[in-house]
Design an enzyme around this catalytic site. Structure first.
Site, short mmCIF file in Angstrom:
data_model
loop_
_atom_site.label_atom_id
_atom_site.label_comp_id
_atom_site.label_asym_id
_atom_site.label_seq_id
_atom_site.Cartn_x
_atom_site.Cartn_y
_atom_site.Cartn_z
N LYS A 51 0.79 -1.10 0.01
CA LYS A 51 -0.06 0.13 -0.11
C LYS A 51 0.79 1.23 0.08
O LYS A 51 0.62 2.19 -0.84
CB LYS A 51 -0.96 -0.09 1.34
CG LYS A 51 -2.24 -0.74 1.38
CD LYS A 51 -2.86 -0.72 2.32
CE LYS A 51 -4.16 -1.38 2.39
NZ LYS A 51 -4.84 -1.42 3.76
N PHE A 66 -1.57 0.90 6.63
CA PHE A 66 -1.91 -0.06 7.67
C PHE A 66 -2.74 -1.01 6.97
O PHE A 66 -3.48 -0.54 5.89
CB PHE A 66 -2.73 0.76 8.74
CG PHE A 66 -1.95 1.79 9.14
CD1 PHE A 66 -1.08 1.56 10.51
CD2 PHE A 66 -2.16 3.12 8.76
CE1 PHE A 66 -0.50 2.71 11.03
CE2 PHE A 66 -1.42 4.28 9.30
CZ PHE A 66 -0.57 4.02 10.34
N ASP A 67 -2.63 -2.09 7.47
CA ASP A 67 -3.62 -3.29 6.83
C ASP A 67 -4.17 -4.25 8.39
O ASP A 67 -3.14 -4.44 8.89
CB ASP A 67 -3.09 -4.26 5.86
CG ASP A 67 -4.38 -4.84 5.09
OD1 ASP A 67 -5.19 -4.35 4.67
OD2 ASP A 67 -4.50 -6.31 5.22
N THR A 68 -5.43 -4.46 8.18
CA THR A 68 -5.70 -5.18 9.57
C THR A 68 -6.50 -6.28 9.28
O THR A 68 -7.51 -6.37 8.35
CB THR A 68 -6.50 -4.19 10.38
OG1 THR A 68 -6.01 -2.95 10.90
CG2 THR A 68 -7.09 -4.97 11.89
N GLY A 103 -0.85 -4.50 10.23
CA GLY A 103 0.63 -4.25 9.62
C GLY A 103 0.76 -2.88 9.22
O GLY A 103 -0.14 -2.18 9.08
#
Lengths: 188, 188
Positions: A51, A66-68, A103
């Protein structure tokens, strides 16, 4: 240095606003598909990095991405595809615990740092009626793991072990530490 | 049955609104002084009970009252009386942990139930500049323990062990359990 948030999520925008600093939002669409054969924390950092690298950046900018995901046992819980899947996910959390992992990627013109943050979430026992009421009223189809801890589903949560804001989708404390320790940026 | 919140706190009002049920607010002023010779959980329940008993109630109402304090070692942290005390409190949390305890009282015409909920909060290391910036910008003089986890100070918190909403001042999950298990009231 100018902060740039790489996320279309209104919840992440609200959380970053808590720091009281100006930032802009810039989003590029990437393939967010999850390679389930990889370790979750590795894979989630890879997606955050992807991203951060997919947006254009200027020399004086700091890109934050961010990635959740929710992890329940060996299962990765993404966004539920329909009512039935949302109900099934919530039922699986009832009277037990699951993990939420985010992340993080922070990128400047000459450095890129990734990390991940893990929080355990403990749900009380839920009735089928509560679950259906929640899904039908709040329609959590845009939420990884099928719930938002910052709305009614917050009352399902007996407790957590770790950062609350990580569960919402942006681990604020770790972000401040990374900016300070890895990029020598003190926000205050 | 009609819910009545016994608290002037806008934060508690917002949290109770998360349940999506109508309620009214009714506050009586009581002596909230803390007897430090008593066990904290016992004393905090006593204050919650006092609050619940100080308001008038109708037969079809459920009175909900809460009182929250921060416990750091053997010290009870109430609302800081000035800038210096707020700074001192925050410095004492830095790079360590403290507890937040909320007393709950639920009262109907024929039953009164009290309980308390405890959450441990872990702070990252704070710089003197951060602490002063926070105190001068957010002026947390109306907050027990000198911070609000739902604003900038949320980025000071590495993690918690327990209910996040208890730290904000209203342990939503425990409240729902008490209503269901002790009063046979299912909100949904």
């Amino acid at each position: 240095m100018k902060l740039v948030l790489c996320s279309a999520s209104p919840r992440r925008k609200e959380l970053l606003e808590m720091l009281g600093k100006d930032f802009s939002v810039r989003v590029a669409s990437i393939d967010e598909s999850f390679d389930k054969s990889e370790a979750v924390d590795k894979e989630i950092r890879k997606i955050a990095l992807k991203k951060a690298c997919a947006v254009e950046m200027n020399e004086d900018e700091i890109i934050l991405s961010f990635d959740t995901v929710v992890v329940d046992g060996n299962q990765i819980m993404g966004k539920p595809k329909d009512r039935d899947e949302a109900i099934k996910m919530l039922r699986s959390y009832s009277n037990g615990n699951h993990g939420v992992i985010t992340g993080i990627c922070v990128r400047t013109k000459d450095k890129c740092y990734t990390d991940s943050v893990y929080t355990t979430v403990y749900f009380r026992e839920l009735t089928q009626r509560e679950i259906e009421y929640y899904v039908d009223t709040y329609r959590p189809f845009d939420k990884a793991g099928a719930y938002g801890i910052q709305e009614l589903a917050g009352s399902f949560v007996k407790g957590i072990d770790g950062d609350f804001y990580n569960v919402v989708g942006l681990p604020l404390c770790r972000l401040c530490e990374i900016l300070r320790d890895e990029f020598s940026i003190d926000l205050f």
